[in-house]
Design a protein around this motif. Structure first.
Motif, PDB file in Angstrom:
ATOM      1  N   GLU A  67       9.740  -4.395 -10.345  1.00 13.47           N
ATOM      2  CA  GLU A  67       8.840  -5.511 -10.589  1.00 13.47           C
ATOM      3  C   GLU A  67       8.790  -6.475  -9.399  1.00 13.47           C
ATOM      4  OE1 GLU A  67      11.269  -4.514 -12.483  1.00 13.47           O
ATOM      5  OE2 GLU A  67      10.741  -4.500 -14.623  1.00 13.47           O
ATOM      6  N   LEU A  68       7.605  -7.020  -9.131  1.00 13.59           N
ATOM      7  CA  LEU A  68       7.458  -8.033  -8.104  1.00 13.59           C
ATOM      8  C   LEU A  68       7.896  -9.391  -8.651  1.00 13.59           C
ATOM      9  CD1 LEU A  68       5.717  -5.698  -6.935  1.00 13.59           C
ATOM     10  CD2 LEU A  68       4.255  -7.452  -5.934  1.00 13.59           C
ATOM     11  N   THR A  69       8.387 -10.226  -7.775  1.00  8.16           N
ATOM     12  CA  THR A  69       8.886 -11.541  -8.186  1.00  8.16           C
ATOM     13  C   THR A  69       8.107 -12.699  -7.575  1.00  8.16           C
ATOM     14  OG1 THR A  69      10.475 -11.515  -6.351  1.00  8.16           O
ATOM     15  CG2 THR A  69      11.235 -10.666  -8.485  1.00  8.16           C
ATOM     16  N   HIS A  70       7.373 -12.439  -6.463  1.00 10.08           N
ATOM     17  CA  HIS A  70       6.691 -13.542  -5.787  1.00 10.08           C
ATOM     18  C   HIS A  70       5.727 -12.969  -4.763  1.00 10.08           C
ATOM     19  CE1 HIS A  70       6.527 -17.265  -3.119  1.00 10.08           C
ATOM     20  NE2 HIS A  70       6.257 -17.737  -4.320  1.00 10.08           N
ATOM     21  N   CYS A  71       4.730 -13.775  -4.382  1.00  8.29           N
ATOM     22  CA  CYS A  71       3.854 -13.439  -3.269  1.00  8.29           C
ATOM     23  C   CYS A  71       3.503 -14.720  -2.540  1.00  8.29           C
ATOM     24  CB  CYS A  71       2.602 -12.702  -3.736  1.00  8.29           C
ATOM     25  SG  CYS A  71       1.491 -13.677  -4.766  1.00  8.29           S
ATOM     26  N   CYS A  72       3.256 -14.606  -1.243  1.00 10.64           N
ATOM     27  CA  CYS A  72       2.960 -15.774  -0.418  1.00 10.64           C
ATOM     28  C   CYS A  72       2.009 -15.342   0.696  1.00 10.64           C
ATOM     29  CB  CYS A  72       4.245 -16.363   0.168  1.00 10.64           C
ATOM     30  SG  CYS A  72       4.001 -17.812   1.209  1.00 10.64           S
ATOM     31  N   THR A  73       1.099 -16.232   1.086  1.00 12.66           N
ATOM     32  CA  THR A  73       0.148 -15.939   2.146  1.00 12.66           C
ATOM     33  C   THR A  73       0.427 -16.823   3.355  1.00 12.66           C
ATOM     34  OG1 THR A  73      -1.439 -17.532   1.251  1.00 12.66           O
ATOM     35  CG2 THR A  73      -1.620 -15.243   0.509  1.00 12.66           C
ATOM     36  N   HIS A  74       0.063 -16.315   4.520  1.00 12.51           N
ATOM     37  CA  HIS A  74       0.226 -17.073   5.765  1.00 12.51           C
ATOM     38  C   HIS A  74      -0.820 -18.184   5.831  1.00 12.51           C
ATOM     39  CE1 HIS A  74       0.542 -17.924  10.075  1.00 12.51           C
ATOM     40  NE2 HIS A  74       1.695 -17.269  10.055  1.00 12.51           N
ATOM     41  N   PRO A  75      -0.452 -19.369   6.309  1.00  6.77           N
ATOM     42  CA  PRO A  75      -1.404 -20.489   6.305  1.00  6.77           C
ATOM     43  C   PRO A  75      -2.580 -20.323   7.252  1.00  6.77           C
ATOM     44  CG  PRO A  75       0.631 -21.091   7.424  1.00  6.77           C
ATOM     45  CD  PRO A  75       0.880 -19.779   6.777  1.00  6.77           C
ATOM     46  N   THR A  76      -2.453 -19.508   8.289  1.00  7.40           N
ATOM     47  CA  THR A  76      -3.531 -19.396   9.280  1.00  7.40           C
ATOM     48  C   THR A  76      -3.970 -17.968   9.561  1.00  7.40           C
ATOM     49  OG1 THR A  76      -1.924 -19.345  11.115  1.00  7.40           O
ATOM     50  CG2 THR A  76      -2.751 -21.511  10.433  1.00  7.40           C
ATOM     51  N   GLN A  77      -3.280 -16.967   9.048  1.00  9.07           N
ATOM     52  CA  GLN A  77      -3.632 -15.578   9.324  1.00  9.07           C
ATOM     53  C   GLN A  77      -3.713 -14.791   8.019  1.00  9.07           C
ATOM     54  OE1 GLN A  77      -1.627 -13.785  12.851  1.00  9.07           O
ATOM     55  NE2 GLN A  77      -0.356 -15.627  12.831  1.00  9.07           N
ATOM     56  N   ARG A  78      -4.412 -13.664   8.069  1.00 10.43           N
ATOM     57  CA  ARG A  78      -4.568 -12.833   6.869  1.00 10.43           C
ATOM     58  C   ARG A  78      -3.336 -11.940   6.686  1.00 10.43           C
ATOM     59  NH1 ARG A  78      -9.229 -12.138   4.411  1.00 10.43           N
ATOM     60  NH2 ARG A  78      -8.933  -9.883   4.173  1.00 10.43           N
ATOM     61  N   LEU A  79      -2.251 -12.571   6.343  1.00  6.58           N
ATOM     62  CA  LEU A  79      -0.980 -11.891   6.100  1.00  6.58           C
ATOM     63  C   LEU A  79      -0.483 -12.256   4.704  1.00  6.58           C
ATOM     64  CD1 LEU A  79       0.836 -12.562   9.507  1.00  6.58           C
ATOM     65  CD2 LEU A  79      -0.270 -10.432   8.793  1.00  6.58           C
ATOM     66  N   VAL A  80       0.113 -11.282   4.030  1.00  9.35           N
ATOM     67  CA  VAL A  80       0.672 -11.485   2.695  1.00  9.35           C
ATOM     68  C   VAL A  80       2.080 -10.918   2.684  1.00  9.35           C
ATOM     69  CG1 VAL A  80       0.474 -10.952   0.241  1.00  9.35           C
ATOM     70  CG2 VAL A  80      -1.592 -11.351   1.594  1.00  9.35           C
ATOM     71  N   VAL A  81       2.995 -11.628   2.042  1.00  2.40           N
ATOM     72  CA  VAL A  81       4.346 -11.118   1.861  1.00  2.40           C
ATOM     73  C   VAL A  81       4.647 -11.097   0.366  1.00  2.40           C
ATOM     74  CG1 VAL A  81       5.417 -13.413   2.138  1.00  2.40           C
ATOM     75  CG2 VAL A  81       6.769 -11.348   2.526  1.00  2.40           C
ATOM     76  N   THR A  82       5.179  -9.969  -0.110  1.00  6.20           N
ATOM     77  CA  THR A  82       5.534  -9.806  -1.521  1.00  6.20           C
ATOM     78  C   THR A  82       7.022  -9.485  -1.627  1.00  6.20           C
ATOM     79  OG1 THR A  82       4.936  -7.444  -1.439  1.00  6.20           O
ATOM     80  CG2 THR A  82       3.244  -9.004  -2.187  1.00  6.20           C
ATOM     81  N   SER A  83       7.676 -10.031  -2.631  1.00  5.90           N
ATOM     82  CA  SER A  83       9.101  -9.772  -2.866  1.00  5.90           C
ATOM     83  C   SER A  83       9.275  -9.096  -4.214  1.00  5.90           C
ATOM     84  CB  SER A  83       9.890 -11.084  -2.825  1.00  5.90           C
ATOM     85  OG  SER A  83       9.346 -12.032  -3.718  1.00  5.90           O
ATOM     86  N   SER A  84      10.416  -8.426  -4.377  1.00 12.93           N
ATOM     87  CA  SER A  84      10.583  -7.574  -5.554  1.00 12.93           C
ATOM     88  C   SER A  84      12.037  -7.493  -5.982  1.00 12.93           C
ATOM     89  CB  SER A  84      10.057  -6.169  -5.250  1.00 12.93           C
ATOM     90  OG  SER A  84      10.393  -5.241  -6.265  1.00 12.93           O
TER      91      SER A  84
END
Length: 495
Positions: free
Chosen positions: A326-343
């Motif tokens: 299961e995923l626990t969180h997601c976050c986007t970069h403030p200025t670039q099209r980047l996403v980080v997901t944690s699990s």
């Protein structure tokens, strides 16, 4: 015959050594017992001026010391017998073992083991007393730098997430297990808007970068986009909560928690339906965030996927698969099209959408338990927090190992980074909130006493770097959010 006589001579010599050594141990032990007995007699005498309670405590301690010496004496004898027996066996081969050298290892180990209980009591008492002294100094310093400004009380269940609006008017948003999201006036602590469109726990809330629109994720397997209109009330004088006194480590029961029945959220304007509902997940949607520009949104779910949506059409653009749990969180970069997901699979993943034709993914492996959150900072750094009680700072250009590791005494929940000052706020299961810099140096701990601070697990933190009154917000399962004023220049100067 010569061989037999040599063997008998060595055996006789070893026996004499064992006898002399036993006598020396008995002599030493008896002298210690006589000394302890003399002290006992002095304490038990009629002329003793010590209070009876102190005298009884000392007598008990002397008794423990005597018993420890007896145990040591018996263990030493047994060890000497083993050494002498081994020497006798090797005597015929012309080899011997120096008992003194062996005793330096085995004897020391056994002696330290037998006295561990008594020494542990002394260490525990010493550490407890000194830690209280050190804690008192740190608390005084933290209270001068980190001041509680306002409490936001109105939810009827634990608060999972807290966020600050990026547009005017600047408001505070909270997401709660009571199926609602609330918007607050930061200055007055008054509830401005209540969102009741979800039928499950609201697990996260994020504000649109340019409009008065909020994005919430819920346990009802959906994410909602809804509009709000708020009018800020006139600010009232704020009481100085820092003047409240109390012990630093007071425990609380559920009776001490804020009572949601008398909250001020019942008479505030209510939003009942979303502008858009995102419905592609097959499990709890645990988090959601806006991509840069606000035209797309990403969601993270317990169905092990993250989804990228077009906000205007509500259509699913990409389904991000690869996590094993299961995923626990997601976050986007403030200025670039980047996403980080944690699990929960102990990893977090970086998804790159900067090139429309290539959607690359990088996997970061460095934790040994659930990664509870991973967030972007300035430059090419990501900070991850985990249930393994560590927080790690990573360079996106080098995934092999973190550039800094922070070790704590409790599981770490949703972290947040003050981008301008590069300060990490860590919320913990044990109700603590600690501040660190990007190199892993501890800066401060937010005050926690019987009058201020969280009474249960702290779930999330959020920085508001531009707000003049509160620049850090925390929320917890005690059903309240708290606004803090962190004197950042003084904090960095003290470091």
């Amino acid at each position: 015959m010569p061989i037999e006589s040599g063997s008998c001579a060595s055996a006789r010599q070893a026996k004499q050594k064992r006898k002399s050594h036993s006598l020396s141990i008995r002599r030493t032990n008896s002298s210690e017992q006589e000394r302890a007995g003399l002290q006992r007699d002095m304490l038990e005498g009629q002329d003793s001026k010590l209070p009876s309670s102190v005298r009884n405590t000392l007598l008990e301690l002397f008794g423990q010391i005597e018993r420890e010496f007896e145990n040591l004496y018996i263990e030493n004898l047994e060890l000497r017998r083993e050494i002498d027996t081994l020497n006798e066996r090797l005597a015929a081969e012309g080899q011997t073992i120096d008992g003194a050298e062996l005793s330096k290892g085995q004897l020391k180990t056994k002696a330290s083991h037998s006295t561990s209980q008594l020494s542990q009591k002394l260490k525990t008492t010493y550490k407890a007393s000194t830690s209280k002294i050190v804690s008192s100094f740190k608390t005084t310093t933290s209270r001068a730098i980190c001041q509680l400004v306002k409490e936001y009380i109105g939810h009827r269940d634990g608060i999972w997430d807290v966020s600050v609006a990026k547009t005017q008017p600047v408001v505070l948003g909270t997401a709660s297990a009571d199926h609602t999201a609330l918007l607050w006036s930061i200055e007055t602590g008054k509830c401005l808007t209540k969102y009741v469109g979800h039928v499950g726990s609201v697990n996260s809330i994020k504000f649109h970068p340019t409009e008065q629109v909020a994005l919430t994720a819920s346990g009802d397997q959906t994410a909602h986009i809804w509009r709000y209109i708020v009018q800020l009330p006139t600010p009232q004088p704020t009481a100085d909560c820092n003047q409240m006194s109390g012990e630093d480590e007071v425990e609380f029961s559920d009776k001490d928690e804020p009572d949601g029945d008398g909250d001020g959220s019942s008479d505030c304007p209510t939003v009942r339906a979303p502008l858009t509902s995102l419905k592609s997940h097959q499990g709890v949607v645990i988090a959601a965030d806006w991509l840069v520009g606000g035209k797309q949104a990403v969601t993270a779910s317990w169905d092990r996927t993250a989804n990228l949506y077009d906000v205007e059409t509500s259509e699913l653009v990409h389904s991000l698969t690869g996590h094993d749990q299961e995923l626990t969180h997601c976050c986007t970069h403030p200025t670039q099209r980047l996403v980080v997901t944690s699990s929960r699979d102990t990893t977090f993943r970086l998804w790159d959408f900067r090139d429309p034709s290539i959607h690359s993914v990088n996997v970061f492996q460095g934790h040994t338990d659930t990664v509870t959150s991973a967030v972007f900072t300035v430059g090419d750094n990501v900070v991850s927090g985990s249930d393994d009680r560590t927080v790690k700072v990573w360079d996106l250009k080098n995934m092999r190992s973190p550039i800094a590791t922070i070790r704590t005494d409790s599981a770490v929940n949703r972290i947040n980074v003050c981008v301008g000052q590069r300060i990490i706020a860590l919320p913990h299961d044990n109700r603590q909130v600690r501040l660190f810099d990007m190199s892993g140096v501890r800066l401060a701990r937010l005050p926690r006493s019987n009058r201020q601070g969280h009474r249960r697990m702290v779930c999330c933190t959020a920085w508001s770097e531009d707000h003049p009154i509160c620049n850090l917000f925390t929320c917890g399962f005690d059903r309240q959010a708290i606004g803090w004023n962190i004197n950042i220049p003084a904090l960095l100067q003290e470091k």
